[in-house]
Design an enzyme around this catalytic site. Structure first.
Site, PDB file in Angstrom:
ATOM      1  CG  ASP B  95     -42.471  81.057  19.669  1.00  0.00           C
ATOM      2  OD1 ASP B  95     -42.287  79.819  19.598  1.00  0.00           O
ATOM      3  OD2 ASP B  95     -43.606  81.555  19.702  1.00  0.00           O
ATOM      4  CB  SER B  96     -39.039  80.025  24.089  1.00  0.00           C
ATOM      5  OG  SER B  96     -39.940  80.935  24.709  1.00  0.00           O
ATOM      6  N   GLY B  97     -42.128  79.277  22.927  1.00  0.00           N
ATOM      7  CA  GLY B  97     -43.393  78.775  23.444  1.00  0.00           C
ATOM      8  C   GLY B  97     -43.841  79.486  24.703  1.00  0.00           C
ATOM      9  N   GLY B  98     -42.946  80.269  25.295  1.00  0.00           N
ATOM     10  CA  GLY B  98     -43.285  80.952  26.537  1.00  0.00           C
ATOM     11  C   GLY B  98     -44.505  81.845  26.401  1.00  0.00           C
ATOM     12  CG  PHE B  99     -46.441  85.468  23.697  1.00  0.00           C
ATOM     13  CD1 PHE B  99     -46.471  86.641  24.432  1.00  0.00           C
ATOM     14  CD2 PHE B  99     -47.436  85.256  22.752  1.00  0.00           C
ATOM     15  CE1 PHE B  99     -47.469  87.592  24.227  1.00  0.00           C
ATOM     16  CE2 PHE B  99     -48.439  86.202  22.540  1.00  0.00           C
ATOM     17  CZ  PHE B  99     -48.449  87.369  23.285  1.00  0.00           C
ATOM     18  CG  ASP B 149     -39.593  85.095  27.163  1.00  0.00           C
ATOM     19  OD1 ASP B 149     -40.142  84.113  26.615  1.00  0.00           O
ATOM     20  OD2 ASP B 149     -39.868  86.263  26.857  1.00  0.00           O
ATOM     21  CD  GLN B 192     -40.213  89.745  28.681  1.00  0.00           C
ATOM     22  OE1 GLN B 192     -40.864  90.780  28.849  1.00  0.00           O
ATOM     23  NE2 GLN B 192     -40.561  88.840  27.747  1.00  0.00           N
ATOM     24  N   GLY B 219     -42.093  91.526  25.740  1.00  0.00           N
ATOM     25  CA  GLY B 219     -42.981  92.182  26.688  1.00  0.00           C
ATOM     26  C   GLY B 219     -43.438  93.559  26.265  1.00  0.00           C
ATOM     27  CG  ASP B 269     -42.618  87.809  15.543  1.00  0.00           C
ATOM     28  OD1 ASP B 269     -42.008  88.380  16.482  1.00  0.00           O
ATOM     29  OD2 ASP B 269     -43.667  87.148  15.730  1.00  0.00           O
ATOM     30  CB  CYS B 307     -49.708  97.117  -4.365  1.00  0.00           C
ATOM     31  SG  CYS B 307     -48.990  95.532  -3.945  1.00  0.00           S
ATOM     32  CB  CYS B 309     -48.174  92.087  -4.780  1.00  0.00           C
ATOM     33  SG  CYS B 309     -49.947  91.995  -4.429  1.00  0.00           S
ATOM     34  CB  CYS B 312     -52.129  94.804  -6.622  1.00  0.00           C
ATOM     35  SG  CYS B 312     -52.564  94.948  -4.864  1.00  0.00           S
ATOM     36  CG  HIS B 338     -52.141  93.226  -0.787  1.00  0.00           C
ATOM     37  ND1 HIS B 338     -51.555  94.006  -1.763  1.00  0.00           N
ATOM     38  CD2 HIS B 338     -52.485  94.083   0.218  1.00  0.00           C
ATOM     39  CE1 HIS B 338     -51.557  95.274  -1.378  1.00  0.00           C
ATOM     40  NE2 HIS B 338     -52.119  95.347  -0.186  1.00  0.00           N
TER      41      HIS B 338
END
Lengths: 381, 381
Positions: B95-99, B149, B192, B219, B269, B307, B309, B312, B338
């Site tokens: 990501d850009s770090g903006g958030f 952004d 946005q 956003g 994500d 499950c 995995c 489990c 899990h």
């Protein structure tokens, strides 16, 4: 009656009391001398059981005191005992909880009957007797279970050590009587006696009279000078039977492992490798290394050039340092994994050197490479 | 010029905008729709990279803001970029770090030039501009890099959203100009505009004019009602080109994943699976489950019966509950593993259902089993 744990002597090293053997347990064969990683709360801190297998661990230790308080031995038993509960197919040894309880110095009261204490979790009053501890250890279901003993601090008066030893020996007898699963779990006695050689001898002989399947040496590495510890050890092991395993409790720095093996010890346990790992300190062939130090910020070499563990083959000092500084769990996972590998690998090399009658030469090589000078600071975290 | 990231459409689901595709990157092919686990500080919390591979993860996300502050992009670059530094052979998105910076509400000041802020680690003053962020992301070396952004909170006035959007669009252009490795790293623009459909359309069209290799929708999931989020999403995706990947940022609850996929999103994500895992909450086919609850104390069944995995197949609820109560690292390792498996597996099932034109039916089945009623509490941790 089936004997659940049996010692097999393979080779005695020339020039030292070091011995190469095997401990046969209901959950596999353990090549000795062996270091046992500690899984206090039914988990070796940060590690999955398949990682312990990957590292070649065949036996781990777990703590009766902690498991009794949480989750409780009834839960562990219903989960299939420690092996089933934590999904560990290798062998397990449980201590008796005595060491932990006596460390609660403000919270406990000892009588010949047992020890009253308060839970460190919720302050609730509890009582450990030889009989109740056997009940707990029988429920936990480890392959090797330890008697309830009193582990006096160092220094302690001879008078106190004398009284305490009598109590520990009486408790050994009561543990043997109370042990409900003697053909599934091997009860080990614990030799106490502080630094007094006559008390150590008396303790060893009294316990040997009980004909237990194995014997531990307790009350060492509790603050006494190292030469004194080694002297007591060298004096005591000859009083223990050659056909039973010998276990030095709570010891796991590289030098203590060497010195213990040299004096005829087969089994060791210690929280040291995982505890220092969580502070970012790792064992390497050239001594300990504090990974958080700024000098490793841009060090893209493995944490130990001479190590072939998964961590050393995969990651750099700079990355692991970053994880530790950022307090990421993966950081302490990787240092714990490496440190346990280091000690298990060291024991494997010791075993080989015993087979080849070059144990003392190997010890010298290691000390030289490790930069060991005999100072306590060299080896402790 | 080589295009580092290319979208391949495999199948469009009947009756919905859901689409099955592939994103080709310099570090492998990603089957979409895809959920990307978040590795904020160059590690997906508690997980080793081989575990991510074992789970079938092909792409992870990492955070520019955190890595810039610690260890610094210079260190990551010298360590071989993010892939080399953390030993991850799959694809990476930064990501850009903006958030993160805009979340430091007390500590930052935004101008058209960029954003001044103070490090949350040591309080040191820092400045992010589109140009400096591109420099950082070029050094980190991810396969997909996000433009700087501004992510406004909800609710925000239309006036503010208008000004902010102009800034974000201007920053997109400057990022494209400053991007020094366009044939190795794909720069994605971020749409946005808050809940205003006309602003969303304007943003999408302006970014499409820049002909970027992919587009994100930002956003959303910032506090607005879910129906509003889905409405904005349904409106916006048709303005994004069909031959480029579409990424909905910061979204990862099971219902949002379904609703996003249904509206034509390819990539997602979220920290949700690992964050709730660290609180002991796990996803199951029958809804979320808070493992610390006393009701699981003696529950020796797997955490999710349906499950397959490793967790489990190996451990019980009672054991994992014990680890969580005892604050043992293995506990949060197992719940994190899990939960990531659960979302990756869910996406795989969604992909299959799209191929078979039964996406909506699969969604209904899942919601019924999961007990989803449309309440926010159903799905958030």
């Amino acid at each position: 009656m089936t004997v659940p744990v049996r010692y097999e002597l393979l080779h005695r090293c020339k020039d030292t009391a070091a011995r190469r053997g095997r401990v046969h347990t209901p959950h596999g064969v353990i090549e000795t001398p062996v270091f046992m990683p500690v899984g206090t709360q039914a988990t070796v801190k940060t590690m999955a059981p398949w990682e312990l297998s990957e590292l070649g661990a065949k036996i781990i230790l777990s703590n009766t005191y902690h498991l009794h308080l949480r989750p409780g031995e009834d839960i562990v038993k219903r989960g299939g005992g420690l092996h089933g509960f934590m999904n560990w197919s290798g062998a397990v040894l449980t201590d008796s909880g005595g060491f932990q309880v006596f460390s609660l110095s403000e919270l406990r009261k000892i009588t010949d009957e047992g020890v009253a204490f308060r839970s460190h979790i919720d302050g609730s009053p509890r009582f450990f007797s030889p009989e109740s501890v056997m009940g707990i250890e029988n429920a936990l279901g480890a392959d090797i279970i330890m008697q309830l003993d009193e582990c006096p601090p160092y220094p302690a008066s001879r008078e106190y050590l004398r009284t305490s030893l009598d109590r520990t020996l009486a408790w050994a007898k009561r543990c043997k009587q109370a042990h409900a699963r003697p053909d599934e779990q091997a009860l080990f006695g614990i030799v106490q006696g502080g630094e007094h050689l006559d008390l150590r001898r008396e303790a060893a002989e009294a316990l040997v009279d009980l004909d237990l399947p194995g014997y531990a040496i307790g009350g060492l590495s509790v603050g006494e000078p190292k030469p004194l510890m080694y002297e007591v050890l060298a004096y005591t092991t000859p009083f223990l039977p050659a056909d039973k395993p010998r276990y030095l409790m709570g010891v796991g720095s590289p030098d203590d492992l060497f010195e213990g093996v040299e004096r005829g010890v087969d089994m060791f346990d210690c929280v040291l490798p995982t505890r220092i790992a969580r502070n970012g300190t790792i064992f390497t062939s050239k001594g300990k290394l504090v990974l958080k130090n700024a000098r490793y910020r841009e060090d893209f070499s493995p944490i130990d050039e001479d190590c072939d563990c998964r961590v050393c083959k995969t990651f750099t000092r700079a990355y692991i340092r970053h994880l530790l500084k950022a307090e990421e769990v993966l950081g302490i996972r990787l240092t714990s994994y490496h440190n346990i590998h280091f000690l298990l690998d060291l024991m494997e090399k010791m075993r080989k050197s015993i087979e080849e009658n070059r144990f003392l030469a190997f010890k010298r090589e290691f000390y030289n490479s490790y930069g060991y000078t005999g100072q306590r600071e060299d080896v402790l975290g």
